[in-house]
Design a protein around this motif. Sequence first.
Motif, short mmCIF file in Angstrom:
data_model
loop_
_atom_site.label_atom_id
_atom_site.label_comp_id
_atom_site.label_asym_id
_atom_site.label_seq_id
_atom_site.Cartn_x
_atom_site.Cartn_y
_atom_site.Cartn_z
N SER A 188 63.44 -49.80 5.22
CA SER A 188 64.18 -49.61 6.40
C SER A 188 64.98 -48.33 6.34
N SER A 189 65.06 -47.84 5.20
CA SER A 189 65.78 -46.62 4.93
C SER A 189 65.10 -45.37 4.96
N PRO A 190 65.43 -44.44 5.92
CA PRO A 190 64.23 -43.23 5.99
C PRO A 190 64.07 -42.29 4.84
N LEU A 191 65.16 -42.15 4.06
CA LEU A 191 65.02 -41.17 3.05
C LEU A 191 64.95 -41.62 1.48
N ILE A 192 64.83 -42.95 1.27
CA ILE A 192 64.64 -43.62 -0.05
C ILE A 192 63.30 -43.44 -0.43
N HIS A 193 63.08 -42.96 -1.52
CA HIS A 193 61.74 -42.69 -2.44
C HIS A 193 61.04 -44.14 -2.71
N MET A 194 59.46 -44.06 -2.69
CA MET A 194 58.63 -45.06 -2.66
C MET A 194 59.00 -45.55 -4.17
N LYS A 195 59.22 -44.81 -5.15
CA LYS A 195 59.43 -45.16 -6.57
C LYS A 195 60.75 -45.99 -6.50
N SER A 196 61.61 -46.22 -5.83
CA SER A 196 62.79 -46.92 -5.95
C SER A 196 62.48 -48.36 -6.08
N ASN B 161 52.81 -41.85 -3.54
CA ASN B 161 53.54 -40.97 -2.41
C ASN B 161 53.13 -39.80 -2.58
N GLU B 162 53.00 -38.92 -3.86
CA GLU B 162 52.29 -37.82 -3.64
C GLU B 162 50.98 -37.53 -2.98
N THR B 163 50.12 -38.56 -3.14
CA THR B 163 48.78 -38.30 -2.84
C THR B 163 48.76 -38.41 -1.05
N ILE B 164 49.63 -39.46 -0.84
CA ILE B 164 49.83 -39.91 0.61
C ILE B 164 50.32 -38.61 1.68
N ASP B 165 51.42 -38.15 0.65
CA ASP B 165 52.21 -36.97 1.33
C ASP B 165 51.33 -35.76 1.61
N LYS B 166 50.14 -35.40 0.56
CA LYS B 166 49.29 -34.44 0.65
C LYS B 166 48.30 -34.47 1.76
N LEU C 203 51.94 -49.08 4.57
CA LEU C 203 52.64 -48.18 3.53
C LEU C 203 52.47 -46.91 3.75
N ILE C 204 51.16 -46.40 4.24
CA ILE C 204 50.74 -45.17 4.75
C ILE C 204 51.97 -44.64 5.82
N THR C 205 51.96 -45.83 6.81
CA THR C 205 52.64 -45.45 8.06
C THR C 205 54.11 -45.12 7.79
N ILE C 206 54.64 -46.08 6.97
CA ILE C 206 56.26 -45.81 6.47
C ILE C 206 56.28 -44.52 5.73
N THR C 207 55.24 -43.99 4.85
CA THR C 207 55.44 -42.77 4.24
C THR C 207 55.43 -41.67 5.33
N ARG C 208 54.54 -41.81 6.22
CA ARG C 208 54.48 -40.93 7.30
C ARG C 208 55.86 -40.60 7.99
N VAL D 201 56.84 -32.34 14.64
CA VAL D 201 56.95 -33.50 13.42
C VAL D 201 55.81 -34.53 13.44
N ALA D 202 55.57 -34.95 14.82
CA ALA D 202 54.80 -36.18 14.71
C ALA D 202 53.38 -35.54 14.53
N ASP D 203 53.15 -34.45 14.85
CA ASP D 203 51.86 -33.83 14.61
C ASP D 203 51.66 -33.71 13.04
N MET D 204 52.68 -33.23 12.59
CA MET D 204 52.45 -32.83 11.08
C MET D 204 52.18 -33.99 10.23
N VAL D 205 52.88 -35.33 10.79
CA VAL D 205 52.87 -36.39 9.95
C VAL D 205 51.67 -37.10 10.29
N GLY D 206 50.58 -36.87 10.95
CA GLY D 206 49.44 -37.62 11.54
C GLY D 206 49.46 -38.36 12.77
N PHE D 207 50.39 -38.22 13.54
CA PHE D 207 50.50 -39.11 14.66
C PHE D 207 49.75 -38.57 15.95
#
Length: 257
Positions: A131-139, A154-159, A197-202, A220-226
Amino acid sequence: MQPSILLVDDEEEILEFLERILRVKYAVCKAENGKEALAILSTEAIQLVVSDVMMPEMDGFELCKAIKGNFEFSHIPVILLTAKNTMQAKIEGLELGADAYIEKPFSKEHLLAQMASLISNRSMIREYFASSPLIHMKSMAYSKADEQFLELLNETIDKNLDDPALDVEKLAKILNITRITLYRKIKATTNLSPVELITITRLKKAASLLLQGDLRVYEVADMVGFSSQSNFARSFHKQFGMSPTDYLQTKQSETKL
């Protein structure tokens, strides 16, 4: 559904006692030593292990070390039960990654409270991440192995965020592990499916891009794959409780304060 737990003890009477007090709240699996426990962990989705320390074949310390050092199991919390009440024994258990160490004889209430705390705390952390936009997956990591896994994931999805077809099959291929193993690990560690998880990471990446202030929402929408701005906005609102525009305005207001 009831959380699934694994009880490990070489004394049948103790296993039966533990099962009797725990089966009201948990789905119970049982093993008589560490080797049997590892075999069960490889086939069942266990959420917590309660193990005696003194056992033949493989004792509780060895079992804990094996769980915390295994990619597939390292996320599972372990409670060690033991008659050894020396400080050295406690230190050894905790150094091997045990999440709790309870001395025998123990009260039923103490054990139940410790188990509930471990399971609920992990649920709260997972919910906070989602639910938190800026909290990293490793938390969500509870061990060094899990932290390394989540950072790599996270790095793999981000790339690969610009690939709208990114799924568990592609992730598994990139990470060089089987699809089933990756699915089980993601589900067990995050309580999310790989697609979720992929969607949340996007969406989290989108939140960080929006804060840069020099990109429009559709960019932004285009850059993250929507595929469309409207789909992106709906997903963002569903996940974080506000539209991308409202999120940006809220953050800008906070910065001015």
